[in-house]
Design an enzyme around this catalytic site. Structure first.
Site, PDB file in Angstrom:
ATOM      1  N   ARG A  25       0.819  -1.223   0.000  1.00 61.24           N
ATOM      2  CA  ARG A  25       0.000   0.000   0.000  1.00 61.24           C
ATOM      3  C   ARG A  25       0.851   1.271   0.000  1.00 61.24           C
ATOM      4  O   ARG A  25       0.471   2.275   0.603  1.00 61.24           O
ATOM      5  CB  ARG A  25      -0.952   0.022   1.208  1.00 61.24           C
ATOM      6  CG  ARG A  25      -2.093  -0.974   1.137  1.00 61.24           C
ATOM      7  CD  ARG A  25      -3.193  -0.445   0.217  1.00 61.24           C
ATOM      8  NE  ARG A  25      -4.317  -1.357   0.158  1.00 61.24           N
ATOM      9  CZ  ARG A  25      -5.424  -1.222   0.898  1.00 61.24           C
ATOM     10  NH1 ARG A  25      -5.534  -0.235   1.748  1.00 61.24           N
ATOM     11  NH2 ARG A  25      -6.402  -2.081   0.762  1.00 61.24           N
ATOM     12  N   ARG A  29      -3.229   6.890   1.130  1.00 56.78           N
ATOM     13  CA  ARG A  29      -3.724   8.082   1.819  1.00 56.78           C
ATOM     14  C   ARG A  29      -2.745   8.734   2.784  1.00 56.78           C
ATOM     15  O   ARG A  29      -2.972   9.852   3.222  1.00 56.78           O
ATOM     16  CB  ARG A  29      -5.023   7.750   2.551  1.00 56.78           C
ATOM     17  CG  ARG A  29      -6.197   7.603   1.609  1.00 56.78           C
ATOM     18  CD  ARG A  29      -7.350   6.918   2.279  1.00 56.78           C
ATOM     19  NE  ARG A  29      -6.970   5.557   2.639  1.00 56.78           N
ATOM     20  CZ  ARG A  29      -7.789   4.664   3.166  1.00 56.78           C
ATOM     21  NH1 ARG A  29      -9.024   4.981   3.431  1.00 56.78           N
ATOM     22  NH2 ARG A  29      -7.370   3.441   3.442  1.00 56.78           N
ATOM     23  N   ARG A  38      -6.524  11.984  -5.636  1.00 56.91           N
ATOM     24  CA  ARG A  38      -7.736  11.202  -5.348  1.00 56.91           C
ATOM     25  C   ARG A  38      -8.968  12.104  -5.394  1.00 56.91           C
ATOM     26  O   ARG A  38     -10.000  11.736  -5.918  1.00 56.91           O
ATOM     27  CB  ARG A  38      -7.561  10.558  -3.970  1.00 56.91           C
ATOM     28  CG  ARG A  38      -8.769   9.979  -3.320  1.00 56.91           C
ATOM     29  CD  ARG A  38      -8.958   8.529  -3.721  1.00 56.91           C
ATOM     30  NE  ARG A  38      -9.916   7.881  -2.848  1.00 56.91           N
ATOM     31  CZ  ARG A  38     -11.219   8.113  -2.851  1.00 56.91           C
ATOM     32  NH1 ARG A  38     -11.735   8.985  -3.698  1.00 56.91           N
ATOM     33  NH2 ARG A  38     -12.019   7.473  -2.017  1.00 56.91           N
ATOM     34  N   ASP A  75      -6.791  -2.362  -7.586  1.00 61.19           N
ATOM     35  CA  ASP A  75      -7.360  -3.019  -6.400  1.00 61.19           C
ATOM     36  C   ASP A  75      -7.677  -4.464  -6.749  1.00 61.19           C
ATOM     37  O   ASP A  75      -7.933  -4.785  -7.906  1.00 61.19           O
ATOM     38  CB  ASP A  75      -8.633  -2.307  -5.935  1.00 61.19           C
ATOM     39  CG  ASP A  75      -8.974  -2.711  -4.507  1.00 61.19           C
ATOM     40  OD1 ASP A  75      -8.403  -2.138  -3.570  1.00 61.19           O
ATOM     41  OD2 ASP A  75      -9.778  -3.650  -4.335  1.00 61.19           O
ATOM     42  N   TYR A 150     -15.279 -11.127  -0.299  1.00 58.70           N
ATOM     43  CA  TYR A 150     -15.902  -9.820  -0.548  1.00 58.70           C
ATOM     44  C   TYR A 150     -17.096  -9.958  -1.494  1.00 58.70           C
ATOM     45  O   TYR A 150     -18.102  -9.268  -1.344  1.00 58.70           O
ATOM     46  CB  TYR A 150     -14.881  -8.831  -1.134  1.00 58.70           C
ATOM     47  CG  TYR A 150     -13.874  -8.348  -0.114  1.00 58.70           C
ATOM     48  CD1 TYR A 150     -14.177  -7.310   0.756  1.00 58.70           C
ATOM     49  CD2 TYR A 150     -12.619  -8.936  -0.011  1.00 58.70           C
ATOM     50  CE1 TYR A 150     -13.257  -6.874   1.704  1.00 58.70           C
ATOM     51  CE2 TYR A 150     -11.691  -8.508   0.923  1.00 58.70           C
ATOM     52  CZ  TYR A 150     -12.013  -7.479   1.784  1.00 58.70           C
ATOM     53  OH  TYR A 150     -11.111  -7.045   2.718  1.00 58.70           O
TER      54      TYR A 150
HETATM   55  O1  CP3 Z   1      -0.137  -1.431  -2.567  1.00 64.21           O
HETATM   56  C1  CP3 Z   1      -0.374  -0.483  -3.352  1.00 64.21           C
HETATM   57  O2  CP3 Z   1       0.052   0.686  -3.179  1.00 64.21           O
HETATM   58  C2  CP3 Z   1      -1.130  -0.815  -4.626  1.00 64.21           C
HETATM   59  C3  CP3 Z   1      -2.528  -0.633  -4.590  1.00 64.21           C
HETATM   60  C4  CP3 Z   1      -3.442  -1.559  -3.786  1.00 64.21           C
HETATM   61  C5  CP3 Z   1      -4.663  -1.087  -3.243  1.00 64.21           C
HETATM   62  N1  CP3 Z   1      -5.350  -2.134  -2.734  1.00 64.21           N
HETATM   63  C6  CP3 Z   1      -5.110   0.319  -3.274  1.00 64.21           C
HETATM   64  C7  CP3 Z   1      -6.192   0.760  -2.375  1.00 64.21           C
HETATM   65  C8  CP3 Z   1      -3.372  -2.920  -3.508  1.00 64.21           C
HETATM   66  C9  CP3 Z   1      -2.249  -3.911  -3.789  1.00 64.21           C
HETATM   67  C10 CP3 Z   1      -4.597  -3.282  -2.853  1.00 64.21           C
HETATM   68  C11 CP3 Z   1      -4.925  -4.657  -2.435  1.00 64.21           C
HETATM   69  C12 CP3 Z   1      -6.168  -4.913  -1.705  1.00 64.21           C
HETATM   70  N2  CP3 Z   1      -7.388  -4.308  -1.862  1.00 64.21           N
HETATM   71  C13 CP3 Z   1      -6.320  -5.949  -0.762  1.00 64.21           C
HETATM   72  C14 CP3 Z   1      -5.231  -6.936  -0.377  1.00 64.21           C
HETATM   73  C15 CP3 Z   1      -4.215  -6.348   0.529  1.00 64.21           C
HETATM   74  C16 CP3 Z   1      -4.732  -5.947   1.876  1.00 64.21           C
HETATM   75  O3  CP3 Z   1      -4.623  -4.746   2.182  1.00 64.21           O
HETATM   76  O4  CP3 Z   1      -5.188  -6.817   2.622  1.00 64.21           O
HETATM   77  C17 CP3 Z   1      -7.654  -5.907  -0.288  1.00 64.21           C
HETATM   78  C18 CP3 Z   1      -8.255  -6.825   0.749  1.00 64.21           C
HETATM   79  C19 CP3 Z   1      -8.316  -4.875  -1.010  1.00 64.21           C
HETATM   80  C20 CP3 Z   1      -9.751  -4.478  -0.899  1.00 64.21           C
HETATM   81  C21 CP3 Z   1      -9.889  -3.095  -0.404  1.00 64.21           C
HETATM   82  N3  CP3 Z   1      -9.555  -1.969  -1.129  1.00 64.21           N
HETATM   83  C22 CP3 Z   1     -10.386  -2.683   0.853  1.00 64.21           C
HETATM   84  C23 CP3 Z   1     -10.859  -3.617   1.950  1.00 64.21           C
HETATM   85  C24 CP3 Z   1     -10.342  -1.290   0.879  1.00 64.21           C
HETATM   86  C25 CP3 Z   1     -10.853  -0.385   1.977  1.00 64.21           C
HETATM   87  C26 CP3 Z   1      -9.880  -0.273   3.075  1.00 64.21           C
HETATM   88  C27 CP3 Z   1      -9.002   0.913   2.849  1.00 64.21           C
HETATM   89  O5  CP3 Z   1      -7.783   0.789   3.099  1.00 64.21           O
HETATM   90  O6  CP3 Z   1      -9.544   1.954   2.486  1.00 64.21           O
HETATM   91  C28 CP3 Z   1      -9.779  -0.859  -0.364  1.00 64.21           C
HETATM   92  C29 CP3 Z   1      -9.527   0.548  -0.776  1.00 64.21           C
HETATM   93  C30 CP3 Z   1      -8.156   0.876  -1.280  1.00 64.21           C
HETATM   94  N4  CP3 Z   1      -7.360   0.093  -2.078  1.00 64.21           N
HETATM   95  C31 CP3 Z   1      -7.472   2.105  -1.062  1.00 64.21           C
HETATM   96  C32 CP3 Z   1      -6.250   2.047  -1.741  1.00 64.21           C
HETATM   97  C33 CP3 Z   1      -5.206   3.110  -1.854  1.00 64.21           C
HETATM   98  C34 CP3 Z   1      -8.030   3.301  -0.301  1.00 64.21           C
HETATM   99  C35 CP3 Z   1      -9.056   3.952  -1.148  1.00 64.21           C
HETATM  100  C36 CP3 Z   1      -9.148   5.421  -0.996  1.00 64.21           C
HETATM  101  O7  CP3 Z   1      -8.242   6.155  -1.453  1.00 64.21           O
HETATM  102  O8  CP3 Z   1     -10.163   5.868  -0.456  1.00 64.21           O
END
Ligand code: CP3
Length: 344
Positions: A25, A29, A38, A75, A150
């Site tokens: 990640r 944010r 964003r 994602d 999910y």
């Molecule tokens: O790692 C990186 O920088 C690359 C981008 C990336 C994102 N999500 C961006 C993201 C990667 C590799 C993921 C993987 C992901 N997404 C997983 C597996 C890894 C983990 O964290 O367990 C999962 C379960 C998801 C599903 C997901 N996406 C959830 C549950 C959420 C909400 C929780 C949160 O952190 O907000 C997201 C949103 C998400 N994915 C964001 C980002 C940058 C935040 C969104 C925003 O900017 O509002």
């Protein structure tokens, strides 16, 4: 000849001092430049599906910290989206999907899959040409079990009870769901590799909630299937698998799945990590809350990992994603400490 990519070499089993470093990640944010873009993009999915935005966001942490790897900004839930399931991300609530029922599994629409994901492939292509030659480019997908949880619940839960219950009540539908996700995810990873990804990571964020037979059937088997399919097309590309929370299941995971490198969460004891490293590269595993705390909590955590694992194939990383409240100065301190080991 391509410039050498140290992180890629370590994934294949080489040792490096100091070890290569990136953060799960790493685009997100905690960075003001991410929050700004964003806002401009409107929604999170608009960021993911617009190559101009996605490339820029992917490059932000590379410019700031010079990490050894860049991970594609997207994602894991774009895969069910590309299979025709409704998906949106709501501020503060995370992902929301239309929950899938057992009767809907056979209706998943595979036809438009790659067209839907074409912007992601374009993002990977542009990234490979814009990144420094020494930076490894990581593509990714979610593991079938984590993606399925999910799709079934329609949102995040604390224990993925809806997914587990679905699996026990509808074993045939679950099997077909996991198989469909595995096959499509393999095709997705193959396209990412062909667009320029050097390696791919499979995120199984929810592998820690299952009993032993379910872990083998829902986590190990579908991930092994993805790896088989990707290796058949690209035998030289090392694959990273991250079965978060797998505990004692980590011991046989590399052999059973064929993963080249194992992502370790922060609860994996360093003595177990050392044993796992005898079979190949490990990646991890600093507690992200140590990074939030900074100071001694951070420097002791970093030292412990480097002392235990630094003489073998190690990719330094967090044990899960960086959290939005992490101070940037702490990331800088961590990178300096890892790189300062012997000064590359
Ligand atoms: O790692 C990186 O920088 C690359 C981008 C990336 C994102 N999500 C961006 C993201 C990667 C590799 C993921 C993987 C992901 N997404 C997983 C597996 C890894 C983990 O964290 O367990 C999962 C379960 C998801 C599903 C997901 N996406 C959830 C549950 C959420 C909400 C929780 C949160 O952190 O907000 C997201 C949103 C998400 N994915 C964001 C980002 C940058 C935040 C969104 C925003 O900017 O509002």
């Amino acid at each position: 000849m391509a410039e050498s990519r140290i992180l890629l070499e370590v994934l294949k089993g080489a040792q490096a001092t100091p070890p290569p470093i990136w953060m799960m990640r790493q685009a997100g944010r905690y960075l003001p430049e991410y929050r700004k873009l964003r806002k401009q993009a409107g929604s999170f999915l608009d960021l993911c599906y617009n190559p101009d935005f996605a490339v820029e966001v992917t490059l932000q942490p590379i410019r700031r910290f010079g990490f050894d790897a860049s991970i594609l900004f997207s994602d894991i839930l774009v895969v069910p989206h590309a299979l025709g399931r409704d998906l949106r991300f709501e501020e503060g609530r995370g992902p929301l999907l239309k929950p899938i029922g057992p009767d809907e599994v056979d209706a998943l629409d595979r036809d438009g899959f790659h067209d839907h994901l074409a912007p992601v492939y374009e993002t990977v292509r542009r990234l490979r040409s814009e990144l420094p030659g020494s930076t490894t480019l990581i593509g990714f997908c979610g593991a079938p079990w984590t993606v399925a949880t999910y799709m079934i619940a329609g949102h995040g839960t604390t224990d993925q009870a809806p997914g587990r219950l679905f699996a026990y009540r509808h074993p045939e539908a679950m099997k077909r769901l996991l198989k469909t996700i595995a096959e499509q995810s393999a095709a997705y990873l193959i396209r990412q590799i062909e667009a320029g990804a050097d390696t791919v990571q499979i995120f199984d964020s929810w592998s820690g909630v299952l009993d032993e037979p379910s872990f083998l059937a829902f986590c190990v088997e579908p991930v092994a299937e993805i790896i088989r399919l990707v290796k058949a097309a690209h035998p030289d590309v090392p694959i990273i698998a991250f079965p978060k929370g797998a505990g004692a299941h980590y011991d046989s995971y590399r052999t059973l799945t064929g993963a080249a490198a194992l992502g370790l969460d922060w609860t994996v004891p360093l003595s177990q990590a050392k044993r796992l490293q005898a079979g190949g590269a490990v990646q991890g595993n600093l507690d992200p809350q140590r990074l939030v705390a900074g100071g001694r909590a951070l420097s002791d955590g970093v030292d412990a990992i480097l002392d235990a694992l630094g003489d073998g194939p190690l990719v330094f990383n967090l044990g899960h994603g960086i959290t939005p409240d992490t101070p940037i100065a702490h990331v800088e301190a961590m990178v300096a400490q890892v790189r300062g080991r012997t000064g590359r």
